[in-house]
Design a protein around this motif. Sequence first.
Motif, mmCIF file in Angstrom:
data_model
loop_
_atom_site.group_PDB
_atom_site.id
_atom_site.type_symbol
_atom_site.label_atom_id
_atom_site.label_comp_id
_atom_site.label_asym_id
_atom_site.label_seq_id
_atom_site.Cartn_x
_atom_site.Cartn_y
_atom_site.Cartn_z
ATOM 1 N N ALA A 116 1.876 7.134 -6.947
ATOM 2 C CA ALA A 116 -0.331 7.853 -7.176
ATOM 3 C C ALA A 116 0.732 9.562 -7.043
ATOM 4 O O ALA A 116 0.366 10.421 -8.108
ATOM 5 C CB ALA A 116 -0.650 7.707 -6.067
ATOM 6 N N VAL A 117 1.825 9.781 -5.403
ATOM 7 C CA VAL A 117 2.522 10.677 -5.666
ATOM 8 C C VAL A 117 3.324 11.150 -6.086
ATOM 9 O O VAL A 117 3.675 12.426 -6.948
ATOM 10 C CB VAL A 117 3.073 10.574 -4.132
ATOM 11 N N GLU A 118 3.746 10.434 -7.343
ATOM 12 C CA GLU A 118 4.979 10.672 -7.862
ATOM 13 C C GLU A 118 4.498 10.628 -9.477
ATOM 14 O O GLU A 118 4.886 11.482 -9.939
ATOM 15 C CB GLU A 118 6.109 9.190 -8.569
ATOM 16 N N MET A 119 2.653 10.679 -9.610
ATOM 17 C CA MET A 119 2.386 11.115 -11.085
ATOM 18 C C MET A 119 1.823 12.259 -10.561
ATOM 19 O O MET A 119 1.802 13.221 -11.567
ATOM 20 C CB MET A 119 1.170 9.384 -10.841
ATOM 21 N N LEU A 120 0.979 12.422 -9.800
ATOM 22 C CA LEU A 120 0.569 14.002 -9.146
ATOM 23 C C LEU A 120 1.314 14.756 -9.088
ATOM 24 O O LEU A 120 1.569 15.573 -10.047
ATOM 25 C CB LEU A 120 0.334 13.644 -7.678
ATOM 26 N N ASN A 121 2.706 14.428 -8.591
ATOM 27 C CA ASN A 121 3.603 15.808 -8.654
ATOM 28 C C ASN A 121 4.035 15.860 -10.204
ATOM 29 O O ASN A 121 4.373 16.818 -10.780
ATOM 30 C CB ASN A 121 5.248 14.763 -8.067
ATOM 31 N N ASN A 122 4.059 14.674 -11.195
ATOM 32 C CA ASN A 122 4.795 15.313 -12.430
ATOM 33 C C ASN A 122 3.441 15.735 -13.141
ATOM 34 O O ASN A 122 3.916 16.796 -14.012
ATOM 35 C CB ASN A 122 4.929 14.052 -13.057
ATOM 36 N N VAL A 123 2.310 15.723 -13.226
ATOM 37 C CA VAL A 123 1.232 16.527 -13.227
ATOM 38 C C VAL A 123 1.162 17.614 -12.842
ATOM 39 O O VAL A 123 0.967 19.080 -14.297
ATOM 40 C CB VAL A 123 -0.350 15.680 -12.839
ATOM 41 N N PHE A 124 1.225 17.860 -12.128
ATOM 42 C CA PHE A 124 1.457 19.398 -10.712
ATOM 43 C C PHE A 124 3.039 20.255 -11.764
ATOM 44 O O PHE A 124 2.649 21.125 -11.778
ATOM 45 C CB PHE A 124 1.115 19.943 -9.996
ATOM 46 N N THR A 125 3.912 19.374 -11.868
ATOM 47 C CA THR A 125 4.924 19.978 -12.948
ATOM 48 C C THR A 125 4.629 20.526 -14.368
ATOM 49 O O THR A 125 5.121 21.844 -14.473
ATOM 50 C CB THR A 125 6.237 19.374 -12.630
ATOM 51 N N ALA A 126 3.969 19.557 -14.748
ATOM 52 C CA ALA A 126 3.852 19.799 -16.065
ATOM 53 C C ALA A 126 3.130 20.912 -16.143
ATOM 54 O O ALA A 126 2.733 21.413 -16.864
ATOM 55 C CB ALA A 126 3.261 18.767 -16.794
ATOM 56 N N PHE A 127 1.722 20.975 -15.463
ATOM 57 C CA PHE A 127 0.577 22.222 -15.011
ATOM 58 C C PHE A 127 0.572 22.741 -13.654
ATOM 59 O O PHE A 127 -0.151 22.422 -13.452
ATOM 60 C CB PHE A 127 -0.755 21.134 -15.782
ATOM 61 N N PRO A 128 1.480 23.494 -14.081
ATOM 62 C CA PRO A 128 1.244 24.671 -12.595
ATOM 63 C C PRO A 128 -0.081 25.230 -12.175
ATOM 64 O O PRO A 128 -0.174 25.163 -11.087
ATOM 65 C CB PRO A 128 3.062 25.088 -12.793
ATOM 66 N N ASP A 129 -0.351 25.437 -13.200
ATOM 67 C CA ASP A 129 -1.953 26.441 -12.501
ATOM 68 C C ASP A 129 -3.198 25.261 -12.815
ATOM 69 O O ASP A 129 -3.415 25.682 -12.742
ATOM 70 C CB ASP A 129 -2.232 27.838 -13.470
ATOM 71 N N LEU A 130 -2.886 24.131 -12.555
ATOM 72 C CA LEU A 130 -3.877 23.164 -12.857
ATOM 73 C C LEU A 130 -4.861 23.204 -11.230
ATOM 74 O O LEU A 130 -4.190 23.031 -9.940
ATOM 75 C CB LEU A 130 -3.585 21.604 -12.935
ATOM 76 N N GLN A 167 1.000 -1.173 0.036
ATOM 77 C CA GLN A 167 -0.131 0.117 -0.579
ATOM 78 C C GLN A 167 0.547 1.413 -0.250
ATOM 79 O O GLN A 167 0.649 2.560 -0.603
ATOM 80 C CB GLN A 167 -0.770 0.081 1.597
ATOM 81 N N ASN A 168 1.990 1.364 0.490
ATOM 82 C CA ASN A 168 2.754 2.383 1.283
ATOM 83 C C ASN A 168 3.930 2.521 -0.648
ATOM 84 O O ASN A 168 3.657 3.594 -0.777
ATOM 85 C CB ASN A 168 3.820 1.823 1.484
ATOM 86 N N LYS A 169 3.923 1.463 -1.344
ATOM 87 C CA LYS A 169 4.293 1.875 -2.779
ATOM 88 C C LYS A 169 3.323 1.678 -3.669
ATOM 89 O O LYS A 169 3.454 3.136 -4.014
ATOM 90 C CB LYS A 169 4.791 0.345 -3.215
ATOM 91 N N VAL A 170 1.581 1.230 -3.014
ATOM 92 C CA VAL A 170 0.638 2.647 -4.064
ATOM 93 C C VAL A 170 0.908 3.810 -3.983
ATOM 94 O O VAL A 170 0.081 5.016 -4.801
ATOM 95 C CB VAL A 170 -0.511 1.695 -3.923
ATOM 96 N N VAL A 171 0.918 4.132 -3.440
ATOM 97 C CA VAL A 171 0.701 5.225 -2.283
ATOM 98 C C VAL A 171 2.103 6.610 -3.110
ATOM 99 O O VAL A 171 1.905 7.489 -3.227
ATOM 100 C CB VAL A 171 0.868 6.135 -0.306
ATOM 101 N N LEU A 172 3.566 6.046 -3.314
ATOM 102 C CA LEU A 172 4.426 6.248 -3.917
ATOM 103 C C LEU A 172 4.699 7.075 -5.221
ATOM 104 O O LEU A 172 4.747 7.597 -5.229
ATOM 105 C CB LEU A 172 5.826 5.978 -3.010
#
Length: 117
Positions: free
Chosen positions: A75-89, A68-73
Amino acid sequence: MLDTEKVVAKANKWLENEANDPMDIEDVQMYLERIAKNPDSPRVETWVKSIHLIVKGTRLTITLNEGQNKVVLEAVEMLNNVFTAFPDLSIPRTRTQENFLEKVTEAMIAKIKAESQ
């Protein structure tokens, strides 16, 4: 002795959580009504204790396992990538494919505008 005002405030906050057991919700509401109708009753302390036991007894401690910790990490990596790519999202309140498409499109337009200045 428990502070009646604090327990009543916690109970009201607890009632906002829809995940609570319906029977417990009914009991807490019943005790709150009794306290409101009879604030000087000698039984108020008993009602407050009953509310406290119900509200306190519903807390759970959950520990994630390694998977479960691996899934969380991930998801965090994916979200970080999305918000880095789209800072105004911004995340839409109603989460549908159409709403996400609209918000990501808006974020992409804002990114292009920012880069062109």
